[in-house]
Design a protein around this motif. Sequence first.
Motif, PDB file in Angstrom:
ATOM      1  N   GLU A  81      28.053   0.848  -3.600  1.00 35.77           N
ATOM      2  CA  GLU A  81      27.630   0.060  -2.680  1.00 35.77           C
ATOM      3  C   GLU A  81      26.161  -0.066  -2.274  1.00 35.77           C
ATOM      4  OE1 GLU A  81      29.219  -1.116   2.163  1.00 35.77           O
ATOM      5  OE2 GLU A  81      29.776   1.031   1.132  1.00 35.77           O
ATOM      6  N   ILE A  82      25.523   1.145  -2.370  1.00 38.27           N
ATOM      7  CA  ILE A  82      23.931   0.888  -2.122  1.00 38.27           C
ATOM      8  C   ILE A  82      23.489  -0.125  -3.165  1.00 38.27           C
ATOM      9  CG2 ILE A  82      21.839   2.348  -2.160  1.00 38.27           C
ATOM     10  CD1 ILE A  82      23.364   4.550  -0.821  1.00 38.27           C
ATOM     11  N   ALA A  83      23.992  -0.348  -4.301  1.00 36.37           N
ATOM     12  CA  ALA A  83      23.413  -0.854  -5.435  1.00 36.37           C
ATOM     13  C   ALA A  83      23.620  -2.308  -5.062  1.00 36.37           C
ATOM     14  CB  ALA A  83      24.209  -0.634  -6.728  1.00 36.37           C
ATOM     15  N   THR A  84      24.263  -2.868  -4.017  1.00 37.74           N
ATOM     16  CA  THR A  84      24.247  -4.282  -3.717  1.00 37.74           C
ATOM     17  C   THR A  84      23.119  -4.536  -3.059  1.00 37.74           C
ATOM     18  OG1 THR A  84      25.790  -3.829  -1.819  1.00 37.74           O
ATOM     19  CG2 THR A  84      26.758  -3.798  -4.010  1.00 37.74           C
ATOM     20  N   LEU A  85      22.446  -3.523  -2.356  1.00 38.21           N
ATOM     21  CA  LEU A  85      21.260  -3.711  -1.546  1.00 38.21           C
ATOM     22  C   LEU A  85      19.904  -3.664  -2.633  1.00 38.21           C
ATOM     23  CD1 LEU A  85      20.321  -4.188   1.480  1.00 38.21           C
ATOM     24  CD2 LEU A  85      20.166  -1.856   1.682  1.00 38.21           C
ATOM     25  N   PRO A  86      19.265  -4.830  -2.426  1.00 37.80           N
ATOM     26  CA  PRO A  86      17.885  -4.880  -3.260  1.00 37.80           C
ATOM     27  C   PRO A  86      17.096  -3.594  -2.975  1.00 37.80           C
ATOM     28  CG  PRO A  86      18.608  -7.040  -2.761  1.00 37.80           C
ATOM     29  CD  PRO A  86      19.457  -6.285  -1.828  1.00 37.80           C
ATOM     30  N   VAL A  87      16.210  -3.089  -3.773  1.00 34.04           N
ATOM     31  CA  VAL A  87      15.439  -2.065  -3.369  1.00 34.04           C
ATOM     32  C   VAL A  87      14.473  -2.210  -2.411  1.00 34.04           C
ATOM     33  CG1 VAL A  87      13.807  -0.139  -4.416  1.00 34.04           C
ATOM     34  CG2 VAL A  87      15.811  -0.743  -5.556  1.00 34.04           C
ATOM     35  N   ASP A  88      14.030  -3.445  -2.303  1.00 34.26           N
ATOM     36  CA  ASP A  88      12.704  -3.858  -1.384  1.00 34.26           C
ATOM     37  C   ASP A  88      13.493  -3.977  -0.051  1.00 34.26           C
ATOM     38  OD1 ASP A  88      14.321  -6.060  -1.876  1.00 34.26           O
ATOM     39  OD2 ASP A  88      12.660  -7.361  -2.065  1.00 34.26           O
ATOM     40  N   LYS A  89      14.757  -3.767   0.130  1.00 31.11           N
ATOM     41  CA  LYS A  89      15.264  -4.254   1.432  1.00 31.11           C
ATOM     42  C   LYS A  89      15.823  -2.820   2.028  1.00 31.11           C
ATOM     43  CE  LYS A  89      16.880  -8.940   1.536  1.00 31.11           C
ATOM     44  NZ  LYS A  89      17.889  -9.657   1.826  1.00 31.11           N
ATOM     45  N   ARG A  90      15.356  -1.733   1.182  1.00 28.40           N
ATOM     46  CA  ARG A  90      16.075  -0.368   1.506  1.00 28.40           C
ATOM     47  C   ARG A  90      14.999   0.403   2.255  1.00 28.40           C
ATOM     48  NH1 ARG A  90      18.701   1.627  -4.287  1.00 28.40           N
ATOM     49  NH2 ARG A  90      19.989  -0.363  -4.806  1.00 28.40           N
ATOM     50  N   ARG A  91      14.711  -0.183   3.452  1.00 30.11           N
ATOM     51  CA  ARG A  91      14.056   0.562   4.593  1.00 30.11           C
ATOM     52  C   ARG A  91      14.691   0.904   5.866  1.00 30.11           C
ATOM     53  NH1 ARG A  91       8.840  -0.348   2.916  1.00 30.11           N
ATOM     54  NH2 ARG A  91       8.624  -1.987   1.139  1.00 30.11           N
ATOM     55  N   LEU A  92      14.936   2.190   5.990  1.00 27.81           N
ATOM     56  CA  LEU A  92      15.713   2.772   6.786  1.00 27.81           C
ATOM     57  C   LEU A  92      15.168   3.234   8.247  1.00 27.81           C
ATOM     58  CD1 LEU A  92      18.778   3.441   7.944  1.00 27.81           C
ATOM     59  CD2 LEU A  92      18.200   5.766   6.540  1.00 27.81           C
ATOM     60  N   VAL A  93      15.148   2.430   9.392  1.00 27.98           N
ATOM     61  CA  VAL A  93      14.425   2.989  10.572  1.00 27.98           C
ATOM     62  C   VAL A  93      15.325   3.509  11.496  1.00 27.98           C
ATOM     63  CG1 VAL A  93      12.905   2.389  12.549  1.00 27.98           C
ATOM     64  CG2 VAL A  93      12.720   1.450  10.194  1.00 27.98           C
ATOM     65  N   THR A  94      15.379   4.875  11.934  1.00 25.06           N
ATOM     66  CA  THR A  94      16.241   5.488  12.471  1.00 25.06           C
ATOM     67  C   THR A  94      15.685   6.192  13.901  1.00 25.06           C
ATOM     68  OG1 THR A  94      16.363   7.603  11.338  1.00 25.06           O
ATOM     69  CG2 THR A  94      18.077   5.908  10.710  1.00 25.06           C
ATOM     70  N   ALA A  95      16.474   6.840  14.807  1.00 22.25           N
ATOM     71  CA  ALA A  95      16.022   7.513  15.973  1.00 22.25           C
ATOM     72  C   ALA A  95      15.419   8.720  15.705  1.00 22.25           C
ATOM     73  CB  ALA A  95      17.510   7.752  16.895  1.00 22.25           C
ATOM     74  N   HIS A  96      15.550   9.632  14.864  1.00 21.71           N
ATOM     75  CA  HIS A  96      14.731  10.628  14.429  1.00 21.71           C
ATOM     76  C   HIS A  96      15.039  10.987  12.936  1.00 21.71           C
ATOM     77  CE1 HIS A  96      18.030  13.544  14.080  1.00 21.71           C
ATOM     78  NE2 HIS A  96      17.284  14.504  13.860  1.00 21.71           N
ATOM     79  N   ASP A  97      13.815  11.559  12.536  1.00 25.59           N
ATOM     80  CA  ASP A  97      13.762  11.795  10.898  1.00 25.59           C
ATOM     81  C   ASP A  97      14.983  12.578  10.230  1.00 25.59           C
ATOM     82  OD1 ASP A  97      12.549  11.489   8.570  1.00 25.59           O
ATOM     83  OD2 ASP A  97      10.943  12.549   9.100  1.00 25.59           O
ATOM     84  N   ALA A  98      16.148  12.217  10.281  1.00 22.80           N
ATOM     85  CA  ALA A  98      17.145  12.994   9.609  1.00 22.80           C
ATOM     86  C   ALA A  98      17.506  12.708   8.506  1.00 22.80           C
ATOM     87  CB  ALA A  98      18.193  13.024  10.817  1.00 22.80           C
ATOM     88  N   PHE A  99      17.059  11.602   7.813  1.00 19.14           N
ATOM     89  CA  PHE A  99      17.450  10.944   6.567  1.00 19.14           C
ATOM     90  C   PHE A  99      16.639  10.956   5.372  1.00 19.14           C
ATOM     91  CE2 PHE A  99      19.978   9.171   9.968  1.00 19.14           C
ATOM     92  CZ  PHE A  99      21.342   9.052   9.667  1.00 19.14           C
ATOM     93  N   SER A 100      15.698  11.840   5.419  1.00 20.59           N
ATOM     94  CA  SER A 100      14.805  12.131   4.342  1.00 20.59           C
ATOM     95  C   SER A 100      15.436  12.319   2.871  1.00 20.59           C
ATOM     96  CB  SER A 100      13.644  12.987   4.549  1.00 20.59           C
ATOM     97  OG  SER A 100      12.822  12.436   5.334  1.00 20.59           O
ATOM     98  N   TYR A 101      16.490  13.200   2.933  1.00 22.34           N
ATOM     99  CA  TYR A 101      17.325  13.721   1.769  1.00 22.34           C
ATOM    100  C   TYR A 101      17.984  12.510   1.407  1.00 22.34           C
ATOM    101  CZ  TYR A 101      16.106  18.741   2.670  1.00 22.34           C
ATOM    102  OH  TYR A 101      15.241  19.862   2.829  1.00 22.34           O
ATOM    103  N   PHE A 102      18.716  11.750   2.218  1.00 19.08           N
ATOM    104  CA  PHE A 102      19.370  10.332   2.011  1.00 19.08           C
ATOM    105  C   PHE A 102      18.442   9.555   1.201  1.00 19.08           C
ATOM    106  CE2 PHE A 102      20.447   6.099   2.969  1.00 19.08           C
ATOM    107  CZ  PHE A 102      21.832   6.031   2.524  1.00 19.08           C
ATOM    108  N   GLY A 103      16.988   9.353   1.700  1.00 20.13           N
ATOM    109  CA  GLY A 103      16.282   8.596   1.351  1.00 20.13           C
ATOM    110  C   GLY A 103      15.741   8.801  -0.250  1.00 20.13           C
TER     111      GLY A 103
END
Length: 303
Positions: A180-202
Amino acid sequence: MKQFILIAFLSVFLLGCKDTKPKDGKFHIVTTTSMITDLVENIGGDKVVVQGLMGAGVDPHLYKASEGDVSKLSNADMILYGGLHLEGKLVEVFEKMQKQNIKTVAVSDALDKKDLIGSTLFASNYDPHIWFDVTNWEKITVFVADQLSAARPEDKAFFQANATAYLAKLKTLEEEIKAEIATLPVDKRRLVTAHDAFSYFGRAYQFDVVGLQGLSTATEAGVQDVQKTAAYIIDHKVKAVFIESSVPKRTVEALQKAVNSKNHNVVIGGTLFSDALGNPGTPEGTYIGMFKFNVHTIVSALK
């Protein structure tokens, strides 16, 4: 002061509560976060009784033990918690339990320090949100199965078989989310969230991650944090930002307002599960369901 009173109560409580553990022949485990609770239930099955302290929407960074929690912990055969100072306000309680010879284990011990994301801004010097890389969770699955097997050798084959079955499900999860992530171009993979919980995901899935608050939610975002994040959104033409189920949404709403006031339209792309799973009985109430939901929400909003 309240924490001091709780620790004092704990000391007195433990002195007067010997031989109060259940006599049902099962292995009693107390867990902290709902992610760990779900994992232990998958591995332990009907050979264990699991009590989770934190339910849906609960923030482990801010969680304080109640008197009822102390009772659960003191009667446990094993305590499993996240570690890396995720449950920062429970550290003294865990230390007390260890002194009472209750097996108290941080699941983060499953990971090599070189695989952790460092941070000088967090008490442990590491980012504790380790569950947002499926490969980390696979290692933790093996680790937890080994911990249960060592504690209950007579049930080792059962625990190991359950762990093997769950690892197969995690492998399938990894394949599905990567597709599913492969359907999103890399240049659009910018994740802004409430707090910094997603660094491992990134790091695992090639997202540039920006948290409005830091690794902990103990300190709220200030005006400078909002302005800095707003500038990032505008500079990179980010289409959506995300709130989190365990963090108040007002700061993200303030961020959206700040961005929109500068003639850049950004929407709230949905609510992500970060430090807690969804409600029990729902797909998002499991680790696998939570991960699928988050990925689908992120990809759909950023496309």
